[in-house]
Motif scaffolding. Structure first.
Motif, PDB file in Angstrom:
ATOM      1  N   LEU A  56      25.717 -25.565  26.752  1.00  0.00           N
ATOM      2  CA  LEU A  56      27.008 -24.954  26.185  1.00  0.00           C
ATOM      3  C   LEU A  56      28.259 -24.852  26.898  1.00  0.00           C
ATOM      4  O   LEU A  56      29.233 -25.041  26.497  1.00  0.00           O
ATOM      5  N   LEU A  57      28.045 -24.469  28.274  1.00  0.00           N
ATOM      6  CA  LEU A  57      29.028 -24.217  29.052  1.00  0.00           C
ATOM      7  C   LEU A  57      29.926 -25.328  29.216  1.00  0.00           C
ATOM      8  O   LEU A  57      31.302 -25.353  29.009  1.00  0.00           O
ATOM      9  N   PRO A  58      29.615 -26.598  29.438  1.00  0.00           N
ATOM     10  CA  PRO A  58      30.432 -27.951  29.512  1.00  0.00           C
ATOM     11  C   PRO A  58      30.972 -28.263  28.072  1.00  0.00           C
ATOM     12  O   PRO A  58      31.915 -28.786  28.042  1.00  0.00           O
ATOM     13  N   LEU A  59      30.036 -27.968  27.321  1.00  0.00           N
ATOM     14  CA  LEU A  59      30.767 -28.268  25.697  1.00  0.00           C
ATOM     15  C   LEU A  59      31.962 -27.303  25.589  1.00  0.00           C
ATOM     16  O   LEU A  59      32.953 -27.850  25.002  1.00  0.00           O
ATOM     17  N   VAL A  60      31.940 -26.095  25.650  1.00  0.00           N
ATOM     18  CA  VAL A  60      33.116 -25.376  25.097  1.00  0.00           C
ATOM     19  C   VAL A  60      34.334 -25.742  26.142  1.00  0.00           C
ATOM     20  O   VAL A  60      35.320 -25.149  25.969  1.00  0.00           O
ATOM     21  N   SER A  61      33.971 -25.888  27.591  1.00  0.00           N
ATOM     22  CA  SER A  61      34.982 -26.203  28.367  1.00  0.00           C
ATOM     23  C   SER A  61      35.760 -27.648  28.281  1.00  0.00           C
ATOM     24  O   SER A  61      36.659 -27.825  28.904  1.00  0.00           O
ATOM     25  N   ASP A  87      32.188 -15.595  28.829  1.00  0.00           N
ATOM     26  CA  ASP A  87      31.261 -14.906  27.882  1.00  0.00           C
ATOM     27  C   ASP A  87      30.149 -15.782  27.755  1.00  0.00           C
ATOM     28  O   ASP A  87      28.865 -15.373  27.512  1.00  0.00           O
ATOM     29  N   VAL A  88      30.299 -17.204  27.521  1.00  0.00           N
ATOM     30  CA  VAL A  88      29.430 -18.273  27.221  1.00  0.00           C
ATOM     31  C   VAL A  88      28.476 -17.978  28.536  1.00  0.00           C
ATOM     32  O   VAL A  88      26.962 -18.094  28.277  1.00  0.00           O
ATOM     33  N   ALA A  89      28.724 -18.184  29.585  1.00  0.00           N
ATOM     34  CA  ALA A  89      27.968 -17.939  30.889  1.00  0.00           C
ATOM     35  C   ALA A  89      27.079 -16.741  30.921  1.00  0.00           C
ATOM     36  O   ALA A  89      26.015 -16.819  31.345  1.00  0.00           O
ATOM     37  N   HIS A  90      27.995 -15.477  30.579  1.00  0.00           N
ATOM     38  CA  HIS A  90      27.140 -14.366  30.734  1.00  0.00           C
ATOM     39  C   HIS A  90      26.089 -14.064  29.602  1.00  0.00           C
ATOM     40  O   HIS A  90      25.039 -13.547  29.913  1.00  0.00           O
ATOM     41  N   HIS A  91      26.277 -14.611  28.231  1.00  0.00           N
ATOM     42  CA  HIS A  91      25.342 -14.340  27.146  1.00  0.00           C
ATOM     43  C   HIS A  91      24.274 -15.475  27.049  1.00  0.00           C
ATOM     44  O   HIS A  91      23.347 -14.898  26.208  1.00  0.00           O
ATOM     45  N   THR A  92      24.338 -16.586  27.535  1.00  0.00           N
ATOM     46  CA  THR A  92      23.444 -17.569  27.216  1.00  0.00           C
ATOM     47  C   THR A  92      22.533 -17.798  28.544  1.00  0.00           C
ATOM     48  O   THR A  92      23.004 -17.377  29.663  1.00  0.00           O
ATOM     49  N   THR A  93      21.560 -18.580  28.607  1.00  0.00           N
ATOM     50  CA  THR A  93      20.549 -18.661  29.547  1.00  0.00           C
ATOM     51  C   THR A  93      20.080 -20.129  29.648  1.00  0.00           C
ATOM     52  O   THR A  93      20.123 -20.797  28.631  1.00  0.00           O
ATOM     53  N   GLY A  94      19.546 -20.686  30.958  1.00  0.00           N
ATOM     54  CA  GLY A  94      18.738 -21.541  30.883  1.00  0.00           C
ATOM     55  C   GLY A  94      19.319 -22.914  30.559  1.00  0.00           C
ATOM     56  O   GLY A  94      20.763 -23.057  30.972  1.00  0.00           O
ATOM     57  N   ASP A  95      18.690 -23.890  29.921  1.00  0.00           N
ATOM     58  CA  ASP A  95      18.978 -25.054  29.482  1.00  0.00           C
ATOM     59  C   ASP A  95      20.189 -24.894  28.326  1.00  0.00           C
ATOM     60  O   ASP A  95      21.242 -25.844  28.208  1.00  0.00           O
ATOM     61  N   PHE A  96      20.007 -23.685  27.732  1.00  0.00           N
ATOM     62  CA  PHE A  96      21.129 -23.552  26.542  1.00  0.00           C
ATOM     63  C   PHE A  96      22.571 -23.355  27.190  1.00  0.00           C
ATOM     64  O   PHE A  96      23.470 -23.948  26.961  1.00  0.00           O
ATOM     65  N   LEU A 133      34.980 -16.236  15.827  1.00  0.00           N
ATOM     66  CA  LEU A 133      33.527 -16.655  15.470  1.00  0.00           C
ATOM     67  C   LEU A 133      32.825 -16.922  16.960  1.00  0.00           C
ATOM     68  O   LEU A 133      31.508 -16.721  16.728  1.00  0.00           O
ATOM     69  N   ALA A 134      33.490 -17.552  17.911  1.00  0.00           N
ATOM     70  CA  ALA A 134      32.924 -17.819  19.086  1.00  0.00           C
ATOM     71  C   ALA A 134      32.601 -16.490  19.666  1.00  0.00           C
ATOM     72  O   ALA A 134      31.381 -16.377  20.332  1.00  0.00           O
ATOM     73  N   ASN A 135      33.579 -15.489  19.612  1.00  0.00           N
ATOM     74  CA  ASN A 135      33.267 -14.205  20.336  1.00  0.00           C
ATOM     75  C   ASN A 135      31.770 -13.404  19.553  1.00  0.00           C
ATOM     76  O   ASN A 135      31.007 -12.928  20.158  1.00  0.00           O
ATOM     77  N   GLU A 136      31.769 -13.551  18.233  1.00  0.00           N
ATOM     78  CA  GLU A 136      30.495 -13.065  17.735  1.00  0.00           C
ATOM     79  C   GLU A 136      29.378 -13.818  18.157  1.00  0.00           C
ATOM     80  O   GLU A 136      28.548 -13.273  18.262  1.00  0.00           O
ATOM     81  N   ALA A 137      29.567 -14.972  18.356  1.00  0.00           N
ATOM     82  CA  ALA A 137      28.577 -15.930  18.656  1.00  0.00           C
ATOM     83  C   ALA A 137      27.952 -15.473  19.949  1.00  0.00           C
ATOM     84  O   ALA A 137      26.635 -15.520  20.136  1.00  0.00           O
ATOM     85  N   THR A 138      28.689 -15.318  20.585  1.00  0.00           N
ATOM     86  CA  THR A 138      28.328 -15.040  22.127  1.00  0.00           C
ATOM     87  C   THR A 138      27.628 -13.728  22.216  1.00  0.00           C
ATOM     88  O   THR A 138      26.537 -13.357  22.644  1.00  0.00           O
ATOM     89  N   LYS A 139      28.143 -12.795  21.426  1.00  0.00           N
ATOM     90  CA  LYS A 139      27.582 -11.122  21.412  1.00  0.00           C
ATOM     91  C   LYS A 139      26.376 -11.160  20.747  1.00  0.00           C
ATOM     92  O   LYS A 139      25.444 -10.369  21.172  1.00  0.00           O
ATOM     93  N   ARG A 140      26.060 -12.040  19.671  1.00  0.00           N
ATOM     94  CA  ARG A 140      24.784 -12.083  18.901  1.00  0.00           C
ATOM     95  C   ARG A 140      23.932 -13.431  19.230  1.00  0.00           C
ATOM     96  O   ARG A 140      22.933 -13.598  18.435  1.00  0.00           O
ATOM     97  N   TRP A 141      24.116 -13.825  20.475  1.00  0.00           N
ATOM     98  CA  TRP A 141      23.385 -15.177  20.695  1.00  0.00           C
ATOM     99  C   TRP A 141      22.245 -14.911  20.830  1.00  0.00           C
ATOM    100  O   TRP A 141      21.243 -14.145  21.514  1.00  0.00           O
ATOM    101  N   THR A 142      21.471 -16.220  20.265  1.00  0.00           N
ATOM    102  CA  THR A 142      20.006 -16.431  20.336  1.00  0.00           C
ATOM    103  C   THR A 142      19.863 -17.783  20.569  1.00  0.00           C
ATOM    104  O   THR A 142      20.936 -18.688  20.187  1.00  0.00           O
ATOM    105  N   SER A 143      18.694 -18.454  20.633  1.00  0.00           N
ATOM    106  CA  SER A 143      18.407 -19.736  20.991  1.00  0.00           C
ATOM    107  C   SER A 143      18.706 -20.463  19.887  1.00  0.00           C
ATOM    108  O   SER A 143      18.742 -21.778  19.707  1.00  0.00           O
ATOM    109  N   SER A 144      18.379 -19.909  18.399  1.00  0.00           N
ATOM    110  CA  SER A 144      18.502 -20.679  17.555  1.00  0.00           C
ATOM    111  C   SER A 144      20.294 -20.662  16.871  1.00  0.00           C
ATOM    112  O   SER A 144      20.467 -21.448  15.632  1.00  0.00           O
ATOM    113  N   ASN A 145      21.128 -19.864  17.605  1.00  0.00           N
ATOM    114  CA  ASN A 145      22.253 -19.729  17.089  1.00  0.00           C
ATOM    115  C   ASN A 145      23.199 -20.990  17.620  1.00  0.00           C
ATOM    116  O   ASN A 145      23.460 -21.300  18.885  1.00  0.00           O
TER     117      ASN A 145
END
Length: 255
Positions: free
Chosen positions: A88-93, A75-84, A30-42
Motif C-alpha cells: 500500500l505504501l508505494p501504491l499511494v506514493s 498515516d498508511v505506514a502507521h496504520h498498516t502492517t506487514g505485506d499490506f 475517504l483515505a483518512n477514514e480507511a487508515t483509521k479503520r484499517w483492516t486487512s480486508s479494507n
C-alpha cells in the motif's frame, strides 16, 4: 443545504456531504477514514491509489496534507502492517506515467518475472510490488496480456492459490483496478447491494467517486454481470431521499 441535513437519514447525509466535496478533498477524507479503520480486508486505500490518474492522486495527497496536517504516506505506514504496508505504501506514493507507449521487451521480461515469483508463492516480493506500483497502466496491461498468452492463465487466476488469503485478495483487486476498474467497481456494487442489509458505505462511495468519471461503464458492466440494470437494483435496495439522489448521480432520468 448542508446546514439542514440533520433531519435526514444518515445515509443521505453521508451521500450529500461526500458529493459536496471537491474530488481531491473527498479522496483525502475517504483515505483518512480507511487508515483509521484499517483492516486487512479494507481495500479503499488501494482503490484510490489505483483508479485515480497520477495528478488526481497527487492532488488527493496534497489535500490530505492541508486537511490533516500530515502526509497520507505517514498515516498508511502507521496504520498498516506487514505485506499490506509493503504494497500500500508505494501504491499511494506513486506518480505513474500515463502515456500509451509500451515496451514489449520489458513486458515479456516482467511477465516472466511475475510468473516465477507467483509460482514460488513469493507474492510480496519486491519485484512484484515494484511492477504493480510503478509501471504505467498501459505497460502493466501489456505485461499481463503476455503473461496470459505465455503461461495460459490470467494472473488473477494464479493469485487464487488460497481464496481466504486477504493479501492475495488485495493483490487481485490491485490488478483489477489497474487494468479493468469497471470490473472491480461492479463487484463492489454487487456485494454492497446483494448482501443481507445494503452496505451503504460502499454504495455511496462508488456512486459518489465515479459519477463524473465512468459510472455509465460500471453500470453497463453491472447489467452484463447481473442481468439487472444498476438503477433498478438501487431502487430495490434503497428508499427515500437517499434512493432519489443515488439515482440522479447514476444518471437515471424519469420518463
Amino acid at each position: 443545504m448542508l446546514t439542514n441535513l440533520g433531519r435526514f437519514p444518515s445515509s443521505y447525509q453521508r451521500l450529500v456531504l461526500l458529493w459536496a466535496l471537491d474530488p481531491a478533498e473527498r479522496d483525502a477524507l475517504l483515505a483518512n477514514e480507511a487508515t483509521k479503520r484499517w483492516t486487512s480486508s479494507n481495500q479503499v486505500l488501494m482503490e484510490i491509489a489505483c483508479t485515480r490518474s497520477a495528478n488526481q492522486l497527487l492532488h488527493a495527497r496534497q489535500a490530505y496534507h492541508a486537511r490533516y496536517k500530515k502526509s497520507l504516506e505517514e498515516d498508511v505506514a502507521h496504520h498498516t502492517t506487514g505485506d499490506f504496508r509493503k504494497l500500500l505504501l508505494p501504491l499511494v506514493s506513486s506518480y505513474r506515467y500515463e502515456g500509451e507507449e509500451v515496451n514489449m521487451t520489458l513486458a515479456k521480461t516482467e511477465a516472466k518475472l511475475l510468473h516465477e515469483k507467483i509460482s514460488d508463492k513469493a507474492y510480496s516480493d519486491d519485484d512484484v510490488i515494484r511492477v504493480l506500483a510503478t509501471r504505467s497502466k498501459a505497460q502493466i496491461n501489456a505485461t499481463l496480456n503476455h503473461y496470459k498468452n505465455e503461461y495460459g492463465n490470467d494472473i488473477n487466476k494464479d493469485l487464487k492459490a488460497d481464496p481466504k488469503d486477504e493479501f492475495l485478495a488485495l493483490l487481485r483487486s490491485t490488478v483489477k483496478c489497474l487494468v479493468y476498474p469497471e470490473k472491480y467497481f461492479e463487484k463492489v456494487l454487487r456485494l454492497a447491494i446483494n448482501r443481507r442489509g445494503t452496505d451503504e458505505g460502499a454504495l455511496t462511495r462508488v456512486v459518489c467517486t465515479r459519477a463524473e468519471v465512468d459510472l455509465k461503464i460500471i453500470a453497463d458492466e453491472y447489467q452484463r454481470r447481473n442481468s439487472v440494470p444498476l438503477t433498478r437494483a438501487i431502487v430495490k435496495d434503497t428508499h427515500g431521499d437517499y434512493e432519489k439522489l443515488l439515482l440522479v448521480l447514476a444518471g437515471h432520468v424519469e420518463n
